[in-house]
Design a protein around this motif. Structure first.
Motif, PDB file in Angstrom:
ATOM      1  N   PHE A  98       0.840  -1.192   0.000  1.00  0.00           N
ATOM      2  CA  PHE A  98       0.000   0.000   0.000  1.00  0.00           C
ATOM      3  C   PHE A  98       0.871   1.236   0.000  1.00  0.00           C
ATOM      4  O   PHE A  98       2.044   1.192   0.353  1.00  0.00           O
ATOM      5  N   GLN A  99       0.253   2.310  -0.427  1.00  0.00           N
ATOM      6  CA  GLN A  99       0.848   3.639  -0.310  1.00  0.00           C
ATOM      7  C   GLN A  99      -0.284   4.605  -0.008  1.00  0.00           C
ATOM      8  O   GLN A  99      -1.267   4.655  -0.725  1.00  0.00           O
ATOM      9  N   ARG A 100      -0.135   5.355   1.058  1.00  0.00           N
ATOM     10  CA  ARG A 100      -1.140   6.343   1.471  1.00  0.00           C
ATOM     11  C   ARG A 100      -0.396   7.661   1.629  1.00  0.00           C
ATOM     12  O   ARG A 100       0.628   7.725   2.298  1.00  0.00           O
ATOM     13  N   SER A 101      -0.898   8.717   0.998  1.00  0.00           N
ATOM     14  CA  SER A 101      -0.242  10.025   1.060  1.00  0.00           C
ATOM     15  C   SER A 101      -1.183  11.072   1.630  1.00  0.00           C
ATOM     16  O   SER A 101      -2.388  11.031   1.385  1.00  0.00           O
ATOM     17  N   PHE A 102      -0.597  12.010   2.379  1.00  0.00           N
ATOM     18  CA  PHE A 102      -1.329  13.118   2.962  1.00  0.00           C
ATOM     19  C   PHE A 102      -0.565  14.393   2.624  1.00  0.00           C
ATOM     20  O   PHE A 102       0.649  14.448   2.795  1.00  0.00           O
ATOM     21  N   LEU A 103      -1.268  15.396   2.172  1.00  0.00           N
ATOM     22  CA  LEU A 103      -0.659  16.679   1.876  1.00  0.00           C
ATOM     23  C   LEU A 103      -0.703  17.532   3.131  1.00  0.00           C
ATOM     24  O   LEU A 103      -1.774  17.726   3.708  1.00  0.00           O
ATOM     25  N   LEU A 104       0.451  17.992   3.589  1.00  0.00           N
ATOM     26  CA  LEU A 104       0.551  18.750   4.834  1.00  0.00           C
ATOM     27  C   LEU A 104       0.611  20.246   4.546  1.00  0.00           C
ATOM     28  O   LEU A 104       1.228  20.675   3.575  1.00  0.00           O
ATOM     29  N   ALA A 105      -0.001  21.023   5.416  1.00  0.00           N
ATOM     30  CA  ALA A 105       0.066  22.487   5.305  1.00  0.00           C
ATOM     31  C   ALA A 105       1.485  22.953   5.624  1.00  0.00           C
ATOM     32  O   ALA A 105       2.253  22.245   6.296  1.00  0.00           O
ATOM     33  N   ASP A 106       1.823  24.127   5.164  1.00  0.00           N
ATOM     34  CA  ASP A 106       3.139  24.695   5.471  1.00  0.00           C
ATOM     35  C   ASP A 106       3.325  24.771   6.975  1.00  0.00           C
ATOM     36  O   ASP A 106       2.420  25.163   7.705  1.00  0.00           O
ATOM     37  N   GLY A 107       4.491  24.386   7.430  1.00  0.00           N
ATOM     38  CA  GLY A 107       4.812  24.461   8.847  1.00  0.00           C
ATOM     39  C   GLY A 107       4.476  23.202   9.634  1.00  0.00           C
ATOM     40  O   GLY A 107       4.910  23.054  10.769  1.00  0.00           O
ATOM     41  N   MET A 108       3.694  22.278   9.059  1.00  0.00           N
ATOM     42  CA  MET A 108       3.367  21.033   9.771  1.00  0.00           C
ATOM     43  C   MET A 108       4.636  20.204   9.936  1.00  0.00           C
ATOM     44  O   MET A 108       5.444  20.108   9.020  1.00  0.00           O
ATOM     45  N   GLN A 109       4.788  19.607  11.112  1.00  0.00           N
ATOM     46  CA  GLN A 109       5.961  18.784  11.404  1.00  0.00           C
ATOM     47  C   GLN A 109       5.509  17.428  11.918  1.00  0.00           C
ATOM     48  O   GLN A 109       4.538  17.339  12.675  1.00  0.00           O
ATOM     49  N   VAL A 110       6.222  16.389  11.518  1.00  0.00           N
ATOM     50  CA  VAL A 110       5.951  15.053  12.029  1.00  0.00           C
ATOM     51  C   VAL A 110       6.721  14.889  13.330  1.00  0.00           C
ATOM     52  O   VAL A 110       7.937  15.029  13.358  1.00  0.00           O
ATOM     53  N   LEU A 111       6.003  14.629  14.415  1.00  0.00           N
ATOM     54  CA  LEU A 111       6.641  14.447  15.726  1.00  0.00           C
ATOM     55  C   LEU A 111       7.134  13.025  15.924  1.00  0.00           C
ATOM     56  O   LEU A 111       8.227  12.803  16.422  1.00  0.00           O
ATOM     57  N   SER A 112       6.281  12.049  15.574  1.00  0.00           N
ATOM     58  CA  SER A 112       6.649  10.661  15.838  1.00  0.00           C
ATOM     59  C   SER A 112       5.795   9.721  15.015  1.00  0.00           C
ATOM     60  O   SER A 112       4.754  10.102  14.486  1.00  0.00           O
ATOM     61  N   ALA A 113       6.268   8.467  14.932  1.00  0.00           N
ATOM     62  CA  ALA A 113       5.514   7.384  14.301  1.00  0.00           C
ATOM     63  C   ALA A 113       5.686   6.161  15.197  1.00  0.00           C
ATOM     64  O   ALA A 113       6.808   5.776  15.516  1.00  0.00           O
ATOM     65  N   ASP A 114       4.556   5.576  15.622  1.00  0.00           N
ATOM     66  CA  ASP A 114       4.585   4.423  16.528  1.00  0.00           C
ATOM     67  C   ASP A 114       3.726   3.306  15.960  1.00  0.00           C
ATOM     68  O   ASP A 114       2.621   3.562  15.466  1.00  0.00           O
ATOM     69  N   LEU A 115       4.218   2.074  16.080  1.00  0.00           N
ATOM     70  CA  LEU A 115       3.484   0.892  15.643  1.00  0.00           C
ATOM     71  C   LEU A 115       3.183   0.034  16.862  1.00  0.00           C
ATOM     72  O   LEU A 115       4.095  -0.398  17.556  1.00  0.00           O
TER      73      LEU A 115
END
Length: 142
Positions: A98-115
């Motif tokens: 799979f591939q899932r994409s999200f368009l982020l607004a300017d200034g958005m930051q990814v803090l973390s990814a947890d499984l």
């Protein structure tokens, strides 16, 4: 042929990037796999408000999932390898990519990814910019 959109108003200046973003979003596939949630997490204890994207990725291990951010696009890819050593009498759970994409607004930051327990949670934050009011000096020309 000239394309007319809602963003071609003479009162909306510099919104070319927004128009391109809307085009990009409209061209994404309608595949519903994997299912996902997006939730707002209220600000607590001095921390800013966050967004959390949660994808149902049961059957995928940590090394089979890739989370990347390129420019303003968050992309999550999953790749499973089929286990050739198993002999199935019934196969209802497919090994799929799979591939899932999200368009982020300017200034958005990814803090973390947890499984955890088959759910991939990605936390995002948009730091609040300071509100600035600037007075523009007018020059007189005769």
């Amino acid at each position: 042929m000239v394309r007319v959109t809602a963003l071609t108003s003479p009162l909306l200046l510099g919104f070319d990037d927004l128009e391109r973003a809307l085009d990009k979003v409209s061209k994404t596939g309608a595949d519903g796999y994997p299912p996902y949630n997006i939730e707002r997490i209220v600000a607590e204890g001095g921390e800013p408000e966050r967004l959390r994207i949660t994808l149902a990725v049961a059957g995928f291990s940590q090394d089979q999932i890739e989370v990347t951010v390129e420019e303003n696009q968050l992309t999550i890819r999953g790749r499973q390898q089929e286990d050739k050593t198993r002999e199935y009498l019934h196969r209802g759970i497919a090994a799929r990519q799979f591939q899932r994409s999200f368009l982020l607004a300017d200034g958005m930051q990814v803090l973390s990814a947890d499984l955890a327990q088959g759910l991939l949670s990605i936390d995002l934050v948009r730091p609040q910019p300071e509100r600035v009011v600037r007075k523009i000096r007018i020059s007189a020309r005769d």
